[in-house]
Design a protein around this motif. Structure first.
Motif, short mmCIF file in Angstrom:
data_model
loop_
_atom_site.label_atom_id
_atom_site.label_comp_id
_atom_site.label_asym_id
_atom_site.label_seq_id
_atom_site.Cartn_x
_atom_site.Cartn_y
_atom_site.Cartn_z
N TYR A 31 4.46 -4.69 6.56
CA TYR A 31 4.34 -3.39 5.90
C TYR A 31 3.60 -2.44 6.82
O TYR A 31 2.57 -2.79 7.38
N TYR A 33 2.09 1.55 6.93
CA TYR A 33 1.66 2.58 5.98
C TYR A 33 1.19 3.84 6.71
O TYR A 33 0.74 3.81 7.85
N TYR A 35 -1.61 6.69 5.51
CA TYR A 35 -2.59 7.15 4.54
C TYR A 35 -3.09 8.53 4.96
O TYR A 35 -3.16 8.85 6.14
N TYR A 48 5.06 4.34 2.83
CA TYR A 48 5.06 3.07 3.54
C TYR A 48 6.49 2.72 3.89
O TYR A 48 7.45 3.29 3.35
N PHE A 88 -3.95 8.26 8.73
CA PHE A 88 -4.14 6.91 9.26
C PHE A 88 -2.84 6.13 9.20
O PHE A 88 -2.19 6.05 8.16
N ARG A 92 0.13 -4.29 7.86
CA ARG A 92 -0.29 -5.53 7.21
C ARG A 92 0.88 -6.51 7.33
O ARG A 92 2.04 -6.10 7.20
N SER A 97 -4.27 -10.31 3.59
CA SER A 97 -4.71 -9.36 2.57
C SER A 97 -5.16 -8.05 3.20
O SER A 97 -5.00 -7.00 2.62
N LYS A 98 -5.73 -8.16 4.39
CA LYS A 98 -6.35 -6.96 4.95
C LYS A 98 -5.31 -6.04 5.58
O LYS A 98 -4.26 -6.48 6.03
N ILE A 99 -5.65 -4.78 5.56
CA ILE A 99 -4.84 -3.76 6.22
C ILE A 99 -5.57 -3.39 7.51
O ILE A 99 -6.78 -3.17 7.50
N PHE A 101 -6.16 -0.65 10.22
CA PHE A 101 -5.99 0.79 10.34
C PHE A 101 -6.12 1.26 11.78
O PHE A 101 -6.88 0.70 12.56
#
Lengths: 111, 114
Positions: A31, A33, A35, A48, A88, A92, A97-99, A101
Motif C-alpha cells: 500500500y 499513501y 497524507y 492511496y 507525506f 506499508r 502494521s507500521k507505515i 513515511f
C-alpha cells in the motif's frame, strides 16, 4: 531497509498543477499513501494506491505508480491556496502494521 | 475531525521528568498506533496495540512505554525526558490490524522539553 524519499519543497502558481514525487525502497510495499498535514493539524489520508495498480484518480488528485522504478507521484490539478500543506508519501507492506513515511514535501502556492 | 482524540494538546516539561500522553481511538477501532514527528527524525512509528495487546514495535526508546486499556484508550509514557524528546506525538487508530486498514490520525500532542 525501508526508506521513503521525497523532495522537501515545492512552489507552484495558483491554478497550475502540482506534482509531488516520491521514491521508496521496499519492493514488498503493498500500500502506498499520500497524507496531507496542514499547519497545526494532524495527518489526513488524501489517497492511496495498491501496488498492483498503475494509476488512481480522485477528483483533482491523480496518483501514478511506477513499481519497476519504485516511484510514486501525486498530481494536484488546479492547485488552490487551500492546498498549501506538507504532503507525506508513505508505504506499508501487507504483513506490517507500521507505515513508513517520507520526510514530507512542503507545498506553497504563489499568486 | 478524524474521531481520534489526544490529550493534552500541548505539554511543556523539564528534562528528567515523566509525562503521559493519552489517546482515545475512533469508536469501534481496536487498533492504536503511536508515531513521533520531530524535525530531525521526521515521522516515525513507535508502537502498535490491538485490543489491549502489543502488536508491533518500531523505533521506540526503552524510556518510553505504552499500553492499551480495556476501554481501548491508550497511553504513551515518556520518562527521563531529554531535550531531544521534544516532538509532536500522534496517535492513530484503525478498525483492525490485518490487510488494508486505514489509519486515522489524531491532532497530536506537542511535547516541549526544556
Amino acid at each position: 531497509g525501508e526508506d521513503v524519499e521525497q523532495s522537501l519543497f515545492l512552489s507552484v502558481r495558483e491554478g497550475d498543477s502540482s506534482v509531488i514525487n516520491c521514491t521508496y525502497t521496499d519492493s514488498s510495499s503493498t500500500y502506498l499513501y499520500w497524507y496531507k498535514q496542514e499547519p497545526g493539524a494532524g495527518l489526513q489520508l488524501l489517497t492511496y494506491i495498491f501496488s498492483n495498480m498503475d494509476m488512481k484518480q480522485d477528483q483533482r488528485l491523480t496518483v501514478l505508480l511506477n513499481k519497476k522504478d519504485k516511484h510514486l507521484s501525486l498530481r494536484i490539478a488546479d492547485t488552490q491556496t487551500g492546498d498549501s500543506a506538507i504532503y507525506f508519501c508513505a508505504e506499508r507492506n501487507s504483513s506490517a502494521s507500521k507505515i513508513i513515511f517520507g520526510s514530507g514535501t512542503r507545498l506553497s502556492i504563489r499568486p | 475531525d478524524s474521531g481520534v482524540t489526544q490529550t493534552p494538546k500541548h505539554l511543556i516539561t523539564a528534562t528528567g521528568q515523566r509525562v503521559t500522553l493519552r489517546c482515545s481511538p475512533r469508536s469501534g477501532d481496536l487498533s492504536v498506533y503511536w508515531y513521533q514527528q520531530s524535525l530531525d527524525q521526521g515521522l516515525q512509528f513507535l508502537i502498535q496495540y490491538y485490543n489491549g495487546e502489543e502488536r508491533a514495535k518500531g523505533n521506540i526508546l526503552e524510556r518510553f512505554s505504552a499500553q492499551q486499556f480495556p476501554d481501548l484508550h491508550s497511553e504513551l509514557n515518556l520518562s527521563s525526558l531529554e531535550l531531544g524528546d521534544s516532538a509532536l506525538y500522534f496517535c492513530a487508530s484503525s478498525v483492525a490490524e490485518g490487510g488494508y486498514n486505514e489509519q486515522f490520525f489524531g491532532p497530536g500532542t506537542r511535547l516541549t522539553v526544556l
